[in-house]
Design a protein around this motif. Structure first.
Motif, PDB file in Angstrom:
ATOM      1  N   LEU A  27       0.824  -1.215   0.000  1.00 44.54           N
ATOM      2  CA  LEU A  27       0.000   0.000   0.000  1.00 44.54           C
ATOM      3  C   LEU A  27       0.855   1.262   0.000  1.00 44.54           C
ATOM      4  CD1 LEU A  27      -2.746  -0.971   2.618  1.00 44.54           C
ATOM      5  CD2 LEU A  27      -2.857  -1.153   0.132  1.00 44.54           C
ATOM      6  N   ARG A  64       1.115   4.324  -2.419  1.00 42.58           N
ATOM      7  CA  ARG A  64       1.623   4.099  -3.765  1.00 42.58           C
ATOM      8  C   ARG A  64       0.707   4.776  -4.778  1.00 42.58           C
ATOM      9  NH1 ARG A  64       5.801   0.645  -4.196  1.00 42.58           N
ATOM     10  NH2 ARG A  64       6.293  -0.589  -2.350  1.00 42.58           N
ATOM     11  N   SER A  65       1.309   5.211  -5.878  1.00 44.18           N
ATOM     12  CA  SER A  65       0.548   6.026  -6.836  1.00 44.18           C
ATOM     13  C   SER A  65      -0.620   5.255  -7.437  1.00 44.18           C
ATOM     14  CB  SER A  65       1.475   6.510  -7.946  1.00 44.18           C
ATOM     15  OG  SER A  65       2.009   5.403  -8.644  1.00 44.18           O
ATOM     16  N   PHE A  66      -0.516   3.927  -7.484  1.00 43.63           N
ATOM     17  CA  PHE A  66      -1.593   3.152  -8.112  1.00 43.63           C
ATOM     18  C   PHE A  66      -2.612   2.651  -7.094  1.00 43.63           C
ATOM     19  CE2 PHE A  66       1.616  -0.005  -7.039  1.00 43.63           C
ATOM     20  CZ  PHE A  66       0.879  -1.100  -6.600  1.00 43.63           C
ATOM     21  N   VAL A  67      -2.431   3.012  -5.838  1.00 42.80           N
ATOM     22  CA  VAL A  67      -3.382   2.593  -4.802  1.00 42.80           C
ATOM     23  C   VAL A  67      -4.393   3.714  -4.569  1.00 42.80           C
ATOM     24  CG1 VAL A  67      -3.649   1.962  -2.367  1.00 42.80           C
ATOM     25  CG2 VAL A  67      -1.746   1.032  -3.706  1.00 42.80           C
ATOM     26  N   ASN A  68      -5.637   3.399  -4.791  1.00 44.04           N
ATOM     27  CA  ASN A  68      -6.723   4.375  -4.653  1.00 44.04           C
ATOM     28  C   ASN A  68      -7.587   3.972  -3.466  1.00 44.04           C
ATOM     29  OD1 ASN A  68      -6.457   5.747  -7.524  1.00 44.04           O
ATOM     30  ND2 ASN A  68      -6.327   3.535  -7.800  1.00 44.04           N
ATOM     31  N   TYR A  95     -11.223   4.721  -1.378  1.00 39.83           N
ATOM     32  CA  TYR A  95     -12.563   5.307  -1.436  1.00 39.83           C
ATOM     33  C   TYR A  95     -13.200   5.238  -0.055  1.00 39.83           C
ATOM     34  CZ  TYR A  95     -12.465   4.971  -6.554  1.00 39.83           C
ATOM     35  OH  TYR A  95     -12.141   5.115  -7.874  1.00 39.83           O
ATOM     36  N   ILE A 137     -10.153  -0.189  -0.934  1.00 41.96           N
ATOM     37  CA  ILE A 137      -8.820  -0.004  -1.513  1.00 41.96           C
ATOM     38  C   ILE A 137      -8.854  -0.610  -2.914  1.00 41.96           C
ATOM     39  CG2 ILE A 137      -6.374  -0.563  -1.278  1.00 41.96           C
ATOM     40  CD1 ILE A 137      -7.028  -1.038   1.779  1.00 41.96           C
ATOM     41  N   VAL A 138      -8.628   0.226  -3.915  1.00 38.51           N
ATOM     42  CA  VAL A 138      -8.772  -0.225  -5.304  1.00 38.51           C
ATOM     43  C   VAL A 138      -7.503   0.131  -6.066  1.00 38.51           C
ATOM     44  CG1 VAL A 138     -10.158  -0.039  -7.415  1.00 38.51           C
ATOM     45  CG2 VAL A 138     -11.252   0.235  -5.175  1.00 38.51           C
ATOM     46  N   PRO A 139      -6.863  -0.837  -6.710  1.00 36.03           N
ATOM     47  CA  PRO A 139      -5.686  -0.471  -7.499  1.00 36.03           C
ATOM     48  C   PRO A 139      -6.102   0.122  -8.837  1.00 36.03           C
ATOM     49  CG  PRO A 139      -6.131  -2.798  -7.776  1.00 36.03           C
ATOM     50  CD  PRO A 139      -7.176  -2.278  -6.801  1.00 36.03           C
ATOM     51  N   SER A 140      -5.301   1.037  -9.357  1.00 34.06           N
ATOM     52  CA  SER A 140      -5.390   1.295 -10.789  1.00 34.06           C
ATOM     53  C   SER A 140      -4.292   0.419 -11.387  1.00 34.06           C
ATOM     54  CB  SER A 140      -5.228   2.775 -11.122  1.00 34.06           C
ATOM     55  OG  SER A 140      -4.214   3.369 -10.377  1.00 34.06           O
TER      56      SER A 140
END
Lengths: 172, 98
Positions: B46, B54-58, B60, B84-87
């Motif tokens: 994370l 991390r930049s790809f960890v979003n 909500y 927790i949603v990855p891009s």
């Protein structure tokens, strides 16, 4: 971590991934792998993982800056893929993308943006023609990848087609 | 106030195979702090070594991306759900920041 992973999928699905990579060449293609992941207990007390791709969800590469050697999907794409998987009683078990004019090996950029557990399937597209296809799992320590054996699953693919599981734009 | 953190499938193996966990927290950062304290192996997936998401960890809160709220200082209230949603990103190129 187990040193041996297997990803089962039907030959028609591998062809769809190849076709997607050729269609978007020289840009990278990408999409979600929808399927099942089950950990089965074995008689000797160990467990064995069975991972099977049932359908594909082709997606649009959101990377407008460098689509020849990058792909990206937004969190909203991921949430939509998860919702699509749930509708089919499946889950997102991984992602596929192409490497135009590069080998089907994960790059450092791939590693930095990966999570363990997901299957990362890569198809190399050389001069417009899809060739080598590989699959990988990020190691738990994030330091490298473990190759995942792609097992062609003809019988299952046939059953899925006959059951009418291919609909709503999914490729199965 | 109890908030529920949904643990995405790829990370459940680092969280005792739980698909969610509940914590008393008044901000998103506090909830994620509790999560990574309880399940230390989650942290590196994370956060960067510098302690940034991390930049790809979003993340909500309910259906709101915290990037458009107050990021990790986004307040939470009893009953909120944090996802927790990855891009997903990658490609043949060799460099980049995560």
């Amino acid at each position: 971590m187990s040193a041996r992973f297997q990803l089962w999928l039907g030959h028609p699905l591998t062809e769809k991934i190849r076709e997607h990579g050729e269609a978007t060449y020289p840009h990278e293609c990408c999409g979600a792998l929808l399927g099942h992941d089950a950990e089965l207990a074995k008689a000797d007390g160990a467990s064995e993982e069975t991972r099977r791709v049932v359908s594909l969800l082709p997606l649009s590469n959101r990377n407008g800056d460098s689509p020849r050697n990058r792909f990206s999907l937004t969190a909203e794409d991921v949430r939509a893929a998860e919702a699509a998987a749930r509708e089919q009683n499946l889950e997102v078990i991984g992602w596929y993308h192409s490497h135009p004019d590069h080998p089907a090996k994960p790059s450092e950029f791939d590693r930095l943006h990966a999570w363990p557990w997901y299957s990362y399937l890569i198809v190399s597209v050389q001069r417009g023609f899809a060739c080598e296809m590989t699959s990988w799992r990020l190691n738990d320590d994030r330091e490298g990848y473990t190759p995942e054996q792609i097992e062609l699953d003809e019988l299952h693919a046939k059953n899925v087609r006959e059951a009418g599981a291919v609909s709503n734009g999914f490729l199965g | 106030m109890a908030v529920k953190v949904i643990i995405p499938a790829p990370l459940r193996t680092f969280a005792g195979k739980n698909d969610s966990a509940e914590f008393q927290a008044s901000t998103v950062g506090e909830a994620l702090g509790h999560l990574t304290s309880k399940f230390g192996d989650l942290r590196k997936h994370l956060y960067t070594e510098e302690g940034k998401l991390r930049s790809f960890v979003n993340v909500y809160v309910n259906d709101e991306d915290i990037r458009y709220l107050a990021k990790e200082n986004t307040p939470t209230k009893d009953g909120d759900t944090i996802s927790i949603v990855p891009s997903i990103a990658g490609g043949a190129g060799e460099t980049g920041e995560a």
